[in-house]
Write an enzyme that holds these catalytic residues in place. Structure first.
Site, mmCIF file in Angstrom:
data_model
loop_
_atom_site.group_PDB
_atom_site.id
_atom_site.type_symbol
_atom_site.label_atom_id
_atom_site.label_comp_id
_atom_site.label_asym_id
_atom_site.label_seq_id
_atom_site.Cartn_x
_atom_site.Cartn_y
_atom_site.Cartn_z
ATOM 1 N N ASP A 1 0.817 -1.214 0.000
ATOM 2 C CA ASP A 1 0.000 0.000 0.000
ATOM 3 C C ASP A 1 0.851 1.264 0.000
ATOM 4 O OD1 ASP A 1 0.942 -0.479 2.563
ATOM 5 O OD2 ASP A 1 -1.023 -0.657 3.485
ATOM 6 N N HIS B 1 -7.503 -4.598 10.288
ATOM 7 C CA HIS B 1 -7.225 -4.371 8.871
ATOM 8 C C HIS B 1 -5.926 -5.040 8.437
ATOM 9 C CE1 HIS B 1 -5.061 -0.321 9.806
ATOM 10 N NE2 HIS B 1 -4.143 -1.099 9.269
ATOM 11 N N GLU C 1 -9.818 -1.738 5.358
ATOM 12 C CA GLU C 1 -10.491 -1.461 6.623
ATOM 13 C C GLU C 1 -11.730 -2.349 6.759
ATOM 14 O OE1 GLU C 1 -9.056 0.164 8.769
ATOM 15 O OE2 GLU C 1 -8.086 1.995 8.024
HETATM 16 C C1 GLP Z 1 -0.667 0.332 8.713
HETATM 17 C C2 GLP Z 1 -0.337 -0.477 7.432
HETATM 18 C C3 GLP Z 1 -0.505 -1.960 7.624
HETATM 19 C C4 GLP Z 1 0.114 -2.356 8.949
HETATM 20 C C5 GLP Z 1 -0.652 -1.739 10.081
HETATM 21 C C6 GLP Z 1 -0.048 -2.024 11.448
HETATM 22 O O1 GLP Z 1 -1.830 1.063 8.673
HETATM 23 N N1 GLP Z 1 -1.055 -0.067 6.269
HETATM 24 O O2 GLP Z 1 0.071 -2.654 6.540
HETATM 25 O O3 GLP Z 1 0.071 -3.756 9.089
HETATM 26 O O4 GLP Z 1 -0.832 -0.350 9.911
HETATM 27 O O5 GLP Z 1 1.038 -1.193 11.712
HETATM 28 P P1 GLP Z 1 2.101 -1.461 12.818
HETATM 29 O O6 GLP Z 1 2.930 -2.589 12.328
HETATM 30 O O7 GLP Z 1 2.901 -0.185 12.903
HETATM 31 O O8 GLP Z 1 1.359 -1.786 14.059
#
Ligand code: GLP
Length: 242
Positions: free
Chosen positions: A66, A136, A141
């Site tokens: 993404d 998500h 979402e």
């Molecule tokens: C973001 C990304 C995801 C990720 C998630 C968790 O929004 N788009 O791909 O898995 O949040 O993030 P973190 O690993 O910092 O907890």
């Protein structure tokens, strides 16, 4: 089928994830990569392995999940910049083989379709995933259709809050939209490796593994994939029945 691996903490989760990933660091393989804090320990181990053991990425391709809409790639919090800073600049992957979706330009939906076509031509061998506190995956979402392809999406309120820490804790600076691989796109990967650590992931982990397969928890669809490895630390596993 989901194989659940429980470890003690973040470091052990990163060690385990590297063990799984190592099998795919071979010529011809296609990696699906993720951003967020979760994969940083794994990326550090991949960089170390490249430097110490000479593991080469010359013949490896990658597709990221993404990207924020509207952030220039030079912005430090763009996922393009994140991937270069934390992985691509420290290994020998070719720039043209390391794909990150673009969140810039006039025809984002057209670019999203082209991204899916590239992935269809070059199927992903292993897709790395984190999980959002709302369940998500990538930026899919709650409520995103399970058969979605790469698309433009609005970020949930909770995701904007979670990601605020990367934007000087100033909510007005967090992009409100992203381009994301769809759940259908992610499900095409041959093997999925999801890492979840920390107490704020415990509810999402429980819903993903023990809840119904329901679009309310996007990650619950992984129960229907034939080859998933989930690595959880003690804090993220705290609400699981077993
Ligand atoms: C973001 C990304 C995801 C990720 C998630 C968790 O929004 N788009 O791909 O898995 O949040 O993030 P973190 O690993 O910092 O907890």
């Amino acid at each position: 089928m989901i194989t659940l691996i429980k470890v003690r903490d973040y470091d052990e989760a990163s060690d385990k994830a590297f063990e799984v990933m190592k099998e795919y660091l071979k010529p011809g393989k296609v990696l699906g990569l993720a951003t967020g804090s979760t994969p940083l320990g794994l990326y550090a181990r991949m960089v170390f392995d490249h430097e110490e053991n000479g593991t080469s990425y010359q013949e490896i391709r990658s597709f990221n999940l993404d990207e924020y809409v509207g952030l220039p790639i030079t912005h430090p919090e763009s996922y393009y910049a994140f991937m270069h800073r934390n992985l691509f600049d420290h290994i020998d992957i070719k720039e043209e083989n390391a794909h990150v979706p673009s969140g810039l330009g006039e025809d984002l939906e057209g670019q999203a379709r082209a991204y899916d076509e590239m992935i269809d031509e070059t199927p992903v061998d292993i897709q790395l995933l984190g999980i959002g506190s709302d369940g998500h995956i990538a930026f899919n979402e709650p409520g995103t259709p399970f058969d979605s392809g790469t698309h433009v999406t609005d970020l949930a309120e909770s995701t904007i809050k979670d990601n605020c820490r990367f934007f000087d804790n100033d909510i007005s600076k967090v992009p409100t939209q992203a381009v994301t691989q769809g759940i259908g796109t992610i499900m095409k990967a041959k093997h999925i490796l999801l890492i979840a650590t920390g107490a704020n992931k415990a509810k999402a982990v429980k819903d993903m593994l023990e809840g119904p397969v329901d679009e309310v928890c996007p990650a619950s669809i992984l129960q229907r994939h034939e080859d998933v490895t989930v690595i959880v630390d003690e804090a993220a596993a705290a609400l699981l029945d077993k």
